[in-house]
Design an enzyme around this catalytic site. Structure first.
Site, PDB file in Angstrom:
ATOM      1  N   ASP A   1     -13.856  14.152  -3.260  1.00 24.92           N
ATOM      2  CA  ASP A   1     -13.703  13.384  -2.022  1.00 24.92           C
ATOM      3  C   ASP A   1     -12.877  14.136  -0.976  1.00 24.92           C
ATOM      4  OD1 ASP A   1     -11.205  13.154  -3.208  1.00 24.92           O
ATOM      5  OD2 ASP A   1     -10.879  11.121  -2.447  1.00 24.92           O
TER       6      ASP A   1
ATOM      7  N   THR B   1       0.853  -1.187   0.000  1.00 25.03           N
ATOM      8  CA  THR B   1       0.000   0.000   0.000  1.00 25.03           C
ATOM      9  C   THR B   1       0.893   1.241   0.000  1.00 25.03           C
ATOM     10  OG1 THR B   1      -0.119  -0.023   2.399  1.00 25.03           O
ATOM     11  CG2 THR B   1      -1.888  -1.120   1.236  1.00 25.03           C
TER      12      THR B   1
ATOM     13  N   LYS C   1      -4.435  11.550  -9.161  1.00 22.65           N
ATOM     14  CA  LYS C   1      -5.712  11.828  -9.780  1.00 22.65           C
ATOM     15  C   LYS C   1      -6.194  13.193  -9.285  1.00 22.65           C
ATOM     16  CE  LYS C   1      -7.872   8.517  -6.579  1.00 22.65           C
ATOM     17  NZ  LYS C   1      -6.822   7.666  -6.014  1.00 22.65           N
TER      18      LYS C   1
ATOM     19  N   ASP D   1      -9.775  14.268   0.009  1.00 26.19           N
ATOM     20  CA  ASP D   1      -8.502  14.906  -0.323  1.00 26.19           C
ATOM     21  C   ASP D   1      -8.474  15.515  -1.724  1.00 26.19           C
ATOM     22  OD1 ASP D   1      -8.595  12.317  -1.367  1.00 26.19           O
ATOM     23  OD2 ASP D   1      -6.421  12.152  -1.444  1.00 26.19           O
TER      24      ASP D   1
ATOM     25  N   GLU E   1     -12.392   3.393 -12.027  1.00 26.00           N
ATOM     26  CA  GLU E   1     -13.840   3.298 -11.857  1.00 26.00           C
ATOM     27  C   GLU E   1     -14.314   3.966 -10.572  1.00 26.00           C
ATOM     28  OE1 GLU E   1     -14.756   1.480  -9.104  1.00 26.00           O
ATOM     29  OE2 GLU E   1     -12.617   1.036  -8.807  1.00 26.00           O
ATOM     30  N   SER E   2     -13.405   4.165  -9.625  1.00 27.14           N
ATOM     31  CA  SER E   2     -13.764   4.759  -8.342  1.00 27.14           C
ATOM     32  C   SER E   2     -13.809   6.279  -8.416  1.00 27.14           C
ATOM     33  CB  SER E   2     -12.750   4.317  -7.290  1.00 27.14           C
ATOM     34  OG  SER E   2     -11.438   4.594  -7.742  1.00 27.14           O
TER      35      SER E   2
ATOM     36  N   SER F   1      -8.161  10.098   2.567  1.00 24.10           N
ATOM     37  CA  SER F   1      -8.982  10.217   1.376  1.00 24.10           C
ATOM     38  C   SER F   1     -10.480  10.161   1.658  1.00 24.10           C
ATOM     39  CB  SER F   1      -8.575   9.140   0.376  1.00 24.10           C
ATOM     40  OG  SER F   1      -9.169   9.393  -0.857  1.00 24.10           O
ATOM     41  N   HIS F   2     -11.145   9.140   1.133  1.00 21.56           N
ATOM     42  CA  HIS F   2     -12.603   9.066   1.236  1.00 21.56           C
ATOM     43  C   HIS F   2     -13.060   8.467   2.558  1.00 21.56           C
ATOM     44  CE1 HIS F   2     -10.929   5.384  -0.363  1.00 21.56           C
ATOM     45  NE2 HIS F   2     -11.941   4.740   0.164  1.00 21.56           N
TER      46      HIS F   2
ATOM     47  N   LYS G   1       0.926   9.519   3.674  1.00 21.32           N
ATOM     48  CA  LYS G   1       1.585   8.826   2.581  1.00 21.32           C
ATOM     49  C   LYS G   1       2.713   9.666   2.045  1.00 21.32           C
ATOM     50  CE  LYS G   1      -0.847   9.743  -1.636  1.00 21.32           C
ATOM     51  NZ  LYS G   1      -1.488   9.301  -2.839  1.00 21.32           N
TER      52      LYS G   1
ATOM     53  N   ASP H   1      -8.928  14.290  -4.810  1.00 18.58           N
ATOM     54  CA  ASP H   1      -8.383  13.654  -6.007  1.00 18.58           C
ATOM     55  C   ASP H   1      -9.437  12.903  -6.815  1.00 18.58           C
ATOM     56  OD1 ASP H   1      -8.688  11.571  -4.230  1.00 18.58           O
ATOM     57  OD2 ASP H   1      -6.596  10.899  -4.309  1.00 18.58           O
ATOM     58  N   ARG H   2     -10.668  12.842  -6.296  1.00 23.95           N
ATOM     59  CA  ARG H   2     -11.701  12.133  -7.060  1.00 23.95           C
ATOM     60  C   ARG H   2     -12.805  13.071  -7.494  1.00 23.95           C
ATOM     61  NH1 ARG H   2     -12.984   6.431  -4.677  1.00 23.95           N
ATOM     62  NH2 ARG H   2     -11.101   6.064  -3.459  1.00 23.95           N
TER      63      ARG H   2
ATOM     64  N   ARG I   1     -15.199  -6.096  -3.311  1.00 23.53           N
ATOM     65  CA  ARG I   1     -15.718  -5.288  -4.415  1.00 23.53           C
ATOM     66  C   ARG I   1     -15.996  -6.211  -5.605  1.00 23.53           C
ATOM     67  NH1 ARG I   1     -14.872  -0.399  -2.156  1.00 23.53           N
ATOM     68  NH2 ARG I   1     -12.789   0.301  -1.583  1.00 23.53           N
TER      69      ARG I   1
ATOM     70  N   ARG J   1      -2.771   3.984   6.585  1.00 23.55           N
ATOM     71  CA  ARG J   1      -4.136   4.473   6.785  1.00 23.55           C
ATOM     72  C   ARG J   1      -4.742   3.699   7.940  1.00 23.55           C
ATOM     73  NH1 ARG J   1      -8.104   5.397   1.639  1.00 23.55           N
ATOM     74  NH2 ARG J   1      -6.271   6.452   0.843  1.00 23.55           N
TER      75      ARG J   1
HETATM   76  C1  VG1 Z   1      -9.915   2.478  -3.566  1.00 23.49           C
HETATM   77  C2  VG1 Z   1     -10.351   2.574  -5.003  1.00 23.49           C
HETATM   78  C3  VG1 Z   1      -9.145   2.748  -5.894  1.00 23.49           C
HETATM   79  C4  VG1 Z   1      -8.350   3.978  -5.424  1.00 23.49           C
HETATM   80  C5  VG1 Z   1      -8.000   3.847  -3.956  1.00 23.49           C
HETATM   81  C6  VG1 Z   1      -7.330   5.084  -3.414  1.00 23.49           C
HETATM   82  O1  VG1 Z   1      -9.059   1.371  -3.415  1.00 23.49           O
HETATM   83  O2  VG1 Z   1     -11.099   1.436  -5.387  1.00 23.49           O
HETATM   84  O3  VG1 Z   1      -9.567   2.889  -7.228  1.00 23.49           O
HETATM   85  O4  VG1 Z   1      -7.179   4.113  -6.173  1.00 23.49           O
HETATM   86  O5  VG1 Z   1      -9.192   3.638  -3.200  1.00 23.49           O
HETATM   87  O6  VG1 Z   1      -8.167   6.166  -3.589  1.00 23.49           O
HETATM   88  P1  VG1 Z   1      -9.560  -0.027  -2.835  1.00 23.49           P
HETATM   89  O7  VG1 Z   1      -8.324  -0.857  -2.709  1.00 23.49           O
HETATM   90  O8  VG1 Z   1     -10.255   0.267  -1.550  1.00 23.49           O
HETATM   91  O9  VG1 Z   1     -10.508  -0.568  -3.852  1.00 23.49           O
HETATM   92  V1  VG1 Z   1      -8.198   7.492  -2.548  1.00 23.49           V
HETATM   93  O10 VG1 Z   1      -9.738   8.147  -2.662  1.00 23.49           O
HETATM   94  O11 VG1 Z   1      -7.430   6.949  -1.271  1.00 23.49           O
HETATM   95  O12 VG1 Z   1      -7.306   8.566  -3.289  1.00 23.49           O
HETATM   96 CO    CO Z   2      -8.936  10.549  -2.495  1.00 21.57          CO
END
Ligand code: VG1
Ligand code: CO
Length: 541
Positions: free
Chosen positions: A275, A16, A374, A277, A362-363, A111-112, A124, A279-280, A494, A20
């Site tokens: 989201d 990773t 992103k 941070d 896709e996220s 992040s989210h 990170k 990036d989404r 998922r 987190r």
């Molecule tokens: C999720 C998403 C992935 C994304 C990752 C970090 O990972 O599915 O597409 O890159 O979060 O995003 P996972 O392993 O839970 O499916 V974030 O929002 O931390 O920038």
């Molecule tokens: Co994010």
């Protein structure tokens, strides 16, 4: 330098890109210090190096920023560039690292994931190209956490993060910068702000939900101040330590208010959310949700309409579970399509090597070679630039896209907080049956191929195995199955469902109806209920 004795905390998940965990874990004595020192020991920055530091403003952000600064001072960094108030969105941090030619950066975010005293926190490390550290560095950081016995920190008063300009902590220069200015300037270079401003002045209405997270100040400045969108365009625009008690994940469950606003009779023309941070992105036109996979495809198809991409794209990259809609655009444009494992770090090498210009997941993560993360607002602005040129509603743009390329119906089903044993057993059982799946028929779906996705990076030859199971059916439909790597409670399964309808096929189905046969096939093949005791997903997006 002052050194504090410590004992190892070897619990960064290998593979990773950061740590987190629950806030309460970060609050344990020496815990965060151990991780930060492990980063500094592993990267071995030369004396005189610059470090960028910032976070998404969640609970514990301020404390951790001060710790990072004191430790940078004790570890021979010459300069720390920190966002005012400790704030930097992830893409803005990536931009600052690049622009200031920093050795790297510490991005403080989960992040989210939810925030607050009972929520999550994260740290990170990003490298000098502005992107997440590659695996050889994260592995070195992890290895260091297993043996660390001391960390270095100076004793000093807190830096005043409200005051722009330079301060000193011992020998270290701490430069507090406006978190928005450089990022907004970059966006003005890439996009035709005059055209977007004219579209908005002509009555185009938009709504941006910052989800009480880091994009609030960015969206206020760019959408309202620079592009002239009316006050109130940005909702939930003040960052809060607990994101207002919400979950800053821009999907149809957590950004429900935006969805409902966009489906109402008096909906604005364009809606978006970002989201924790920044990036989404989530994109919703009036009356139409655009799946992130379709958004990537639509942006790639029309990117050349924005000044920053007028020269065309070198290639498109998407994560493996992302739908194949972008593949069809790449084929038509005659450019390469790269399929990578989940997570942004795999795109960095392709972007650095000039093998791809646009990337997406896709996220709801989309981005380009302008930074190495992103970028949520970037996607919003590229959409606005395209709409300003094409002068049509989102629904019409997508209808035309599907008429050209065919339509990929898509959904992700998440089963959250499930028992790890059940999740592991489901995956192990599936992996054990990969060889026998091809040829199996479920209702009228026939499995054509099944594998466990493995990736070889074309730039450095490194390989990543076991990245998720792909089950492909005749006609181009797919089921993809993997476990989340970002959750902090139990496991998250998922299941990604995708059905392709070619041009001239059924382009106007309701997504749930279109995917029903695949949902049934997923249960038949995976025995989800038997393994994890759930009859329905927690989140469908
Ligand atoms: C999720 C998403 C992935 C994304 C990752 C970090 O990972 O599915 O597409 O890159 O979060 O995003 P996972 O392993 O839970 O499916 V974030 O929002 O931390 O920038
Ligand atoms: Co994010």
């Amino acid at each position: 330098m002052p050194e504090i004795a410590t004992t190892p905390f070897p619990d960064q998940k290998p593979g990773t890109s950061g740590l987190r965990k629950k806030v309460t874990v970060f609050q344990q004595p020496h815990y965060a210090e151990n991780f930060i020192q492990s980063v500094f020991d592993a990267i071995d920055a030369p004396a005189g190096a610059t470090l960028v530091v910032g976070g998404d403003g969640r609970f514990h952000n301020g404390v951790m920023i001060q710790t990072a600064i004191r430790m940078a001072a004790a570890n021979s960094f010459a300069r720390v560039v920190v966002g005012q108030g400790g704030i930097l969105s992830t893409p803005a941090a990536s931009n600052l690292i690049r622009k200031r030619e920093a050795f790297g950066g510490l991005i403080l975010s989960a992040s989210h994931n939810p925030g607050g005293p009972d929520g999550d926190f994260g740290i990170k490390y990003n490298v000098g190209n502005g992107g997440p550290a590659p695996e050889k560095i994260t592995d070195a950081i992890f290895a260091r956490t297993t043996v660390i016995d001391r960390y270095r920190i100076v004793e000093a008063a807190d830096v005043d993060l409200t005051a722009l300009g330079e301060q000193r902590v011992g020998e270290l220069v701490v430069e507090v910068v406006d978190p928005v200015a450089d990022y907004a300037a970059l966006m003005e270079q890439l996009f035709d702000f005059a055209a977007i401003r004219a579209m908005i002045a002509g009555g185009f209405r938009l709504s941006f939900d910052a989800m009480h997270a880091v994009t609030g100040p960015y969206a206020h400045e760019i959408l309202e101040n620079r592009l002239g969108a009316s006050a109130g365009t940005v909702v939930n625009g003040t960052p809060q330590e607990d994101f207002g008690g919400h979950h800053p994940d821009p999907n149809l469950v957590h950004a429900r208010d935006l969805y409902e606003r966009m489906m109402a009779a008096d909906a604005p023309d364009f809606g978006a959310a970002s989201d924790g941070d920044g990036d989404r992105n989530l994109i919703i036109g009036r009356g139409i949700f655009v799946t992130p996979s379709d958004s990537l495809a639509a942006l790639a198809a029309d990117a050349h309409l924005a000044p920053g991409y007028a020269g065309g794209l070198k290639g498109i990259a998407r994560s493996m579970p992302t739908s194949q809609a972008a593949d069809r655009v790449a084929a038509k444009l005659g450019i390469p399509l790269h399929e990578t494992p989940t997570g942004w770090k795999f795109f960095g090498n392709l972007l650095d090597a000039g093998m791809a210009t646009i990337c997406g997941e896709e996220s709801a993560g989309t981005g380009s070679d302008h930074v190495r993360e992103k970028d949520g607002l970037w996607a919003v602005l590229l959409w606005l630039n395209i709409l300003a040129v094409r002068k049509m509603p989102v629904a019409q743009l997508m209808a035309e896209h599907w008429q050209t390329y065919g339509r990929t119906y898509y959904a992700r089903h998440d089963y959250e907080g499930i028992a790890t044993e059940g999740a592991d057993a489901l995956m192990a059982g599936l992996r054990g049956r990969l060889a026998t799946l091809p040829g199996e028929t479920v209702d009228d779906l026939t499995v054509e191929a099944a594998d466990d996705f493995a990736y070889t990076d074309p730039t450095d030859g490194s390989t990543s195995n076991r990245q998720g199971v792909r089950i492909r059916f005749a006609g181009g439909s797919r089921i993809v199955v993997r476990l989340s790597g970002t959750g902090t409670e139990g496991a998250t399964l998922r299941v990604y469902l995708e059905r392709y309808e070619p041009t001239g096929g059924r382009l106007d189905l309701v997504t749930g109806d279109a995917l029903a046969p695949l949902v049934a096939a997923a249960e038949a093949i995976l025995s989800i209920q038997a393994h994890i005791g759930r009859t329905a997903p927690d989140v469908i997006t």
